[in-house]
Design an enzyme around this catalytic site. Structure first.
Site, PDB file in Angstrom:
ATOM      1  N   GLU A  81      -2.627  -8.587   3.418  1.00  0.00           N
ATOM      2  CA  GLU A  81      -2.977  -9.064   4.760  1.00  0.00           C
ATOM      3  C   GLU A  81      -4.482  -9.116   4.993  1.00  0.00           C
ATOM      4  OE1 GLU A  81      -1.802  -6.146   3.968  1.00  0.00           O
ATOM      5  OE2 GLU A  81      -2.575  -4.566   5.267  1.00  0.00           O
ATOM      6  N   HIS A 110      -4.064  -4.772  -0.145  1.00  0.00           N
ATOM      7  CA  HIS A 110      -3.692  -5.272   1.182  1.00  0.00           C
ATOM      8  C   HIS A 110      -3.660  -6.796   1.173  1.00  0.00           C
ATOM      9  CE1 HIS A 110      -3.562  -1.469   3.374  1.00  0.00           C
ATOM     10  NE2 HIS A 110      -4.420  -1.075   2.465  1.00  0.00           N
ATOM     11  N   CYS A 145       0.838  -1.207   0.000  1.00  0.00           N
ATOM     12  CA  CYS A 145       0.000   0.000   0.000  1.00  0.00           C
ATOM     13  C   CYS A 145       0.873   1.257   0.000  1.00  0.00           C
ATOM     14  CB  CYS A 145      -1.001  -0.032   1.149  1.00  0.00           C
ATOM     15  SG  CYS A 145      -2.304   1.201   0.968  1.00  0.00           S
TER      16      CYS A 145
END
Lengths: 252, 196
Positions: B180, B178, B77
């Protein structure tokens, strides 16, 4: 293409999942982390955890729960319920929440929206609005879990919140919530097409067609539901498959 | 394997750490220059505003250290954006490792909501980072700024226009989305990065 999002909502009381109907009766629907993981595996796009625990003492358990969720779940999640100050927000974000949902406290102290946006970014500020259509045909903002009426029109408050830094609107129609008769298409449409931020429609989803309507007709960016998922009246994989069959872009 | 996450003012470090833990990887979060230099893999996370993130790197001498890294580095990001040359966000000069410009989405012209929030697809995948990732897989995005499509693009995404969802130059990789928070696809991309 950006997909329409399906968001199960888990109401949390004292660390357990519950769901009320029309903000009143509550039924136990299990462990929040296990349920959240299951939804993530089934293809939920995000999760919302709303804490309806009343006492400050018991709210401390919320942060422990948020940490557990953040460790175990690999999709974004929002935490809301009873957030009244920046300190509450900081603790939740540090515990691993991606976004926080604020409602009554933001209405009473609009600067809170800006404070969170400036500190942690607009992307983590979800403004929740509970709204009800009155006999004059207008949608008004309600506070305190739907118990307190205001004279503010829903659209006006939403627009103000955008200017203050809100990143998304979570719009719950009290007329529709718990009815399973469909989402409030008119107010959802008004917000979704006129505001420059995503609108999550909530309240009334009971059948696949209701989700089709809220995405196609009302132009919602996301749709949230609770008990229909908790009690398997609609399962997320079949919901998304049917939406896909109808030409609505969803993540499958 | 010695994996470090660069610690600085930008957010989402804990989320990335949690994702690594789910994959059974113990990573160290550190701003220690020597530890970063000697790591096998370096992850450079980031959520927030570019100029303040850049300032935080400079204050901790992380900017010069990152530029010199030889091991695989993954910017996520804002971490990815900082690897680039310049960002329109507060007219910020970034690290300049990848000669790419970061621009703001033009929501008005494209009738789009900005930031882009939610799941979108990545395509024209061309890197070991995307081994066993299918074309048009969905990944999770939250951003108002994007990297322009260039010779360094290794995955594209479309939001009003095609932009670089991921970039690579030498040992430096960057993803706008993202990982994650991108469910199994995101986990796989992290695993791929760790096996480069």
């Amino acid at each position: 293409m950006l997909a329409k999002r399906i968001i199960p909502c888990l109401d949390i009381k004292d660390g357990r999942t519950v769901k009320g109907t029309n903000f009143e009766q509550l039924r136990d629907a299990g462990d929040p982390v296990e349920l959240g993981k299951l939804y993530a595996q089934q293809g939920a796009d995000e999760l919302v955890f709303l804490d309806i625990t009343a006492t400050v003492e018991k709210r401390k358990t919320l942060n422990e729960l948020v940490k557990r969720i953040a460790h175990e779940i690999n999709i974004p999640f929002t935490v809301g319920g009873g957030i009244s100050a920046m300190e509450d927000v900081s603790v939740l974000l540090q515990s691993g929440a991606d976004k926080v949902s604020i409602n009554t406290a933001a209405y009473k102290n609009p600067k809170l929206i800006t404070e969170i946006a400036n500190t942690a970014g607009s992307q983590c500020v979800v403004l929740a609005i509970d709204t009800k259509k009155e006999e004059d045909g207008e949608w008004y903002v309600y506070l305190n879990g739907g118990r307190t009426k205001t004279d503010t029109k829903c659209f006006d408050w939403a627009k103000q919140a955008v200017d203050l830094g809100a990143g998304e609107i979570l719009l719950t129609s009290m007329n529709n919530d718990g009815t399973k008769a469909g989402f409030a298409l008119d107010i959802t449409h008004q917000l979704a097409v006129n505001l420059p931020i995503p609108v999550i429609a909530s309240g009334g989803g009971g059948k696949v067609q209701h989700f089709v309507d809220v995405f196609e007709d009302a132009k919602a960016d996301a749709a949230l539901a609770a008990s229909i998922f908790h009690f398997k009246e609609i399962e997320i994989p079949e919901l998304k498959q049917e939406l896909n069959n109808k030409g609505i872009v969803v993540r499958i | 394997m010695n994996v470090v996450l660069i610690k600085y003012s930008a957010g989402n470090i804990q989320s990335v750490l949690n994702a690594l833990e789910r994959l059974g990887i113990n990573a160290e979060v550190t701003a220690d220059l020597e530890k970063i230099k000697s790591a096998d893999k370096v992850i450079f996370p980031g959520v927030g505003e570019a100029s303040s993130a850049m300032r935080s790197l400079q204050e901790n001498q992380l900017d010069s250290v990152i530029k010199e890294l030889k091991q695989p580095v993954l910017g996520i990001c804002v971490g990815m954006q900082l690897l680039c040359r310049h960002s329109e966000e507060n007219n910020t000069d970034c690290l300049g490792i990848v000669p790419v410009q970061i621009k703001k989405f033009n929501g008005v012209d494209h009738h789009l909501k900005v930031p882009q929030v939610g799941w979108n697809t990545i395509f024209q995948l061309q890197s070991p980072l995307f081994k066993n990732i299918k074309e048009d897989s969905y990944i999770y995005n939250v951003h108002s700024y994007y990297a322009e499509d260039s010779a360094y693009t290794i995955a594209k995404c479309n939001y009003g226009l095609n932009y670089a969802a991921a970039i690579q130059k030498d040992n430096f990789f960057g993803v706008q989305f993202h990982t994650e928070k991108s469910a199994a696809v995101g986990d796989r991309i992290i695993e791929n990065f760790l096996s480069i």
